[in-house]
Scaffold this active site. Sequence first.
Site, mmCIF file in Angstrom:
data_model
loop_
_atom_site.group_PDB
_atom_site.id
_atom_site.type_symbol
_atom_site.label_atom_id
_atom_site.label_comp_id
_atom_site.label_asym_id
_atom_site.label_seq_id
_atom_site.Cartn_x
_atom_site.Cartn_y
_atom_site.Cartn_z
ATOM 1 C CG HIS A 160 13.082 -7.761 -7.777
ATOM 2 N ND1 HIS A 160 11.952 -7.465 -7.069
ATOM 3 C CD2 HIS A 160 14.082 -7.800 -6.860
ATOM 4 C CE1 HIS A 160 12.237 -7.341 -5.777
ATOM 5 N NE2 HIS A 160 13.533 -7.532 -5.632
ATOM 6 C CG HIS B 165 19.193 -5.624 1.398
ATOM 7 N ND1 HIS B 165 19.547 -6.950 1.494
ATOM 8 C CD2 HIS B 165 18.061 -5.609 0.640
ATOM 9 C CE1 HIS B 165 18.669 -7.698 0.822
ATOM 10 N NE2 HIS B 165 17.766 -6.892 0.295
HETATM 11 C C1 HEM Z 1 18.895 -12.395 -6.016
HETATM 12 C C2 HEM Z 1 18.493 -11.157 -5.884
HETATM 13 C C3 HEM Z 1 17.266 -10.704 -5.140
HETATM 14 C C4 HEM Z 1 16.345 -11.403 -4.420
HETATM 15 C C5 HEM Z 1 16.318 -12.894 -4.156
HETATM 16 C C6 HEM Z 1 15.381 -10.452 -3.915
HETATM 17 C C7 HEM Z 1 14.297 -10.779 -3.131
HETATM 18 C C8 HEM Z 1 13.437 -9.867 -2.564
HETATM 19 C C9 HEM Z 1 12.336 -10.190 -1.711
HETATM 20 C C10 HEM Z 1 11.927 -11.598 -1.310
HETATM 21 C C11 HEM Z 1 11.751 -9.038 -1.349
HETATM 22 C C12 HEM Z 1 10.506 -8.879 -0.477
HETATM 23 C C13 HEM Z 1 9.275 -9.074 -1.330
HETATM 24 C C14 HEM Z 1 8.011 -8.747 -0.564
HETATM 25 O O1 HEM Z 1 7.465 -9.653 0.053
HETATM 26 O O2 HEM Z 1 7.568 -7.600 -0.593
HETATM 27 C C15 HEM Z 1 12.473 -7.965 -1.952
HETATM 28 C C16 HEM Z 1 12.214 -6.635 -1.742
HETATM 29 C C17 HEM Z 1 12.891 -5.625 -2.369
HETATM 30 N N1 HEM Z 1 13.864 -5.755 -3.322
HETATM 31 FE FE1 HEM Z 1 14.747 -7.469 -3.905
HETATM 32 N N2 HEM Z 1 15.719 -9.208 -4.356
HETATM 33 C C18 HEM Z 1 16.853 -9.318 -5.110
HETATM 34 C C19 HEM Z 1 17.495 -8.298 -5.777
HETATM 35 C C20 HEM Z 1 17.088 -6.986 -5.777
HETATM 36 C C21 HEM Z 1 17.651 -5.938 -6.581
HETATM 37 C C22 HEM Z 1 18.742 -6.156 -7.618
HETATM 38 C C23 HEM Z 1 16.997 -4.785 -6.267
HETATM 39 C C24 HEM Z 1 17.183 -3.379 -6.806
HETATM 40 C C25 HEM Z 1 18.185 -2.955 -7.494
HETATM 41 C C26 HEM Z 1 16.023 -5.105 -5.259
HETATM 42 C C27 HEM Z 1 15.166 -4.202 -4.687
HETATM 43 C C28 HEM Z 1 14.222 -4.518 -3.735
HETATM 44 C C29 HEM Z 1 13.454 -3.526 -3.005
HETATM 45 C C30 HEM Z 1 13.533 -2.013 -3.174
HETATM 46 C C31 HEM Z 1 12.651 -4.220 -2.132
HETATM 47 C C32 HEM Z 1 11.754 -3.616 -1.068
HETATM 48 C C33 HEM Z 1 12.559 -3.486 0.228
HETATM 49 C C34 HEM Z 1 11.695 -2.971 1.364
HETATM 50 O O3 HEM Z 1 11.431 -1.779 1.380
HETATM 51 O O4 HEM Z 1 11.276 -3.755 2.209
HETATM 52 N N3 HEM Z 1 16.097 -6.448 -4.992
HETATM 53 N N4 HEM Z 1 13.480 -8.493 -2.711
#
Ligand code: HEM
Length: 560
Positions: free
Chosen positions: A299, A47
């Site tokens: 994830h 983030h």
């Molecule tokens: C409870 C934990 C988490 C939740 C609920 C969550 C949820 C989400 C959601 C809803 C998205 C957007 C999906 C889409 O429509 O494209 C997203 C994007 C992303 N998540 Fe997670 N995430 C979590 C943890 C993590 C972790 C642990 C990582 C990496 C170590 C991560 C890396 C990313 C990345 C790189 C994106 C793309 C961000 C962007 O460029 O917009 N997330 N995540």
Amino acid sequence: MSAPPVSQNGEPLPLARQVSSTIYPDLKLLDFKYTLASMQYGQFITHDISLAAGSSQIKARTTKCCSKSGQLQSDADDRNRCLPIILPKNDPQRKDNRECIEFVRSRTDRDLGCGSNGKPVEQINTVTSWLDLSLIYGNSEELNHQLREFKGGRIRVSKRDGKEWPPDTPNLSVLCDPEPGKKSPNVCYSTGDVRANQNPQLAVFQVIWLREHNKVVDGLAAQNPKWSDEKLFQEARKICIAEHQYIAYYEWLPIHLGALNAYHKKLIYDTDQFVNDYRSDMNPNVINEFTTAALRYFHSAIAGHLDIISSIRLTQGSLRLSDYFNNVDILEENGNFDGLTVSLATQPQYNVDNFHDSEVTQFLFRHMMKFGGDLKSADIQRSRDHGLASYNDARELCGHKRATTFLDFADLILLPLVLKLEILYKSVDDVELTVAGSIENHIPGALAGPTFLCIMAEQFTRTRVGDRFWFENGDQGTGFTLDQLNSIRQVRLSRLLCDNGNDIKYMQPNVFKQIFIGNYLQNCDPLPSVDLSLWKDKTRLRHQKLNTKNECDDLEFVKK
Ligand code: HEM
């Protein structure tokens, strides 16, 4: 230019949801080494550096392609805005009369009227790509000003129960999913990032870092009572960013990329000197294949329930993740803040593999509904939305042989999983990076396979080498002194959790790792922290001394 990919023979690719349920079933395998803090800090780093414009990462948007109850909407066929995730005929959610999951396409340079004709569209990152705690300090001067108190260098807070919390947002219904009918007021934090309330433990880190800034700033003010609000704010910000860069690169990265790998790739250094590897020709932007595929691999480490754990590590309760998406009330109830913080350092994360908890593959952002979204399908659909390179292309770029038959994938992927790819995809060139990259065998000592490691190493190189203010660079004008730098190099996330929890007394030194031999639970006090006395303004001191001795000539000499 912008159309999502189809297979080599022109037919549609397999449904994203079909791929998700075939390759990523729900199996709750606990990681025996790493804690939930390791997963959660990964999201915190994400983030800080990436947020694709237009993609909803907290809840459904106003442009509706698929309704909350799972019905295709009138906009669904508008391919510029919508790419709803279609449920296969045999999907469990079909029983509930649902046909789709909401998916709004990311916004591109063309949407903003700045794309070039004849070139494929590019998605836009709406946050700064640098590791600069923008999720605490904001991504624009305007937001930064809203967040600041403009007194004593502090960030604005709300005080409740004698503790500091981020102020409440006026946009409660936009940023949070308040509990209907709840009597007491709902909490919804206003921070530097719109995703702060997405899940409780992410919000814990947002609070910890906000309090860290205010703690550091108060410490600096005590050393330097004459410093202005501006000077205090910027110095504290610089120290906090340095702490965060240190934790991200020297505590978190070695676990995920492998310590030796990170060292050989020059992402981390074993030194007590400055390291100035800044390159003005390095583009620090986030690479699409990194943020839309490789980093999302983690994830799979998400746990579907969060324990609440006492300081001496007794489990006192547990909550279901999908009951608390976009609802952080729980943090301020019954002393849960410390319980959730300690649980970050105690509860194991899930294995980083191809299994995912159904809390995120069936119930994501369900908010009072029986079913919700599927994070893995969203990751796959997003990779199509962004037109990522194929697995074969990325693999070749990273130095592996291009596959011409499915069996060629077996050099990096276990045979049963290769067979699943062969069932889903018509051609080896249809296989998607986000899918095959996430089923490669891990490189020993790391938490990913070679293709994702290669992409992540490239990104983390760009993030550090492209940062003119990187904390280790010793720049005469903007950097730290060597003593200050080496003091920052002592910092551990464990100490931050101790200092900024409500009343946490014990912590293991490395909170990304479970308590084990060499990482015992210990009293917080001896855990190292930054020595702020090193920031005492020496120039003023020297000035005063010289003046009192009436040695103005010497001062001129020193200045020269
Ligand atoms: C409870 C934990 C988490 C939740 C609920 C969550 C949820 C989400 C959601 C809803 C998205 C957007 C999906 C889409 O429509 O494209 C997203 C994007 C992303 N998540 Fe997670 N995430 C979590 C943890 C993590 C972790 C642990 C990582 C990496 C170590 C991560 C890396 C990313 C990345 C790189 C994106 C793309 C961000 C962007 O460029 O917009 N997330 N995540």
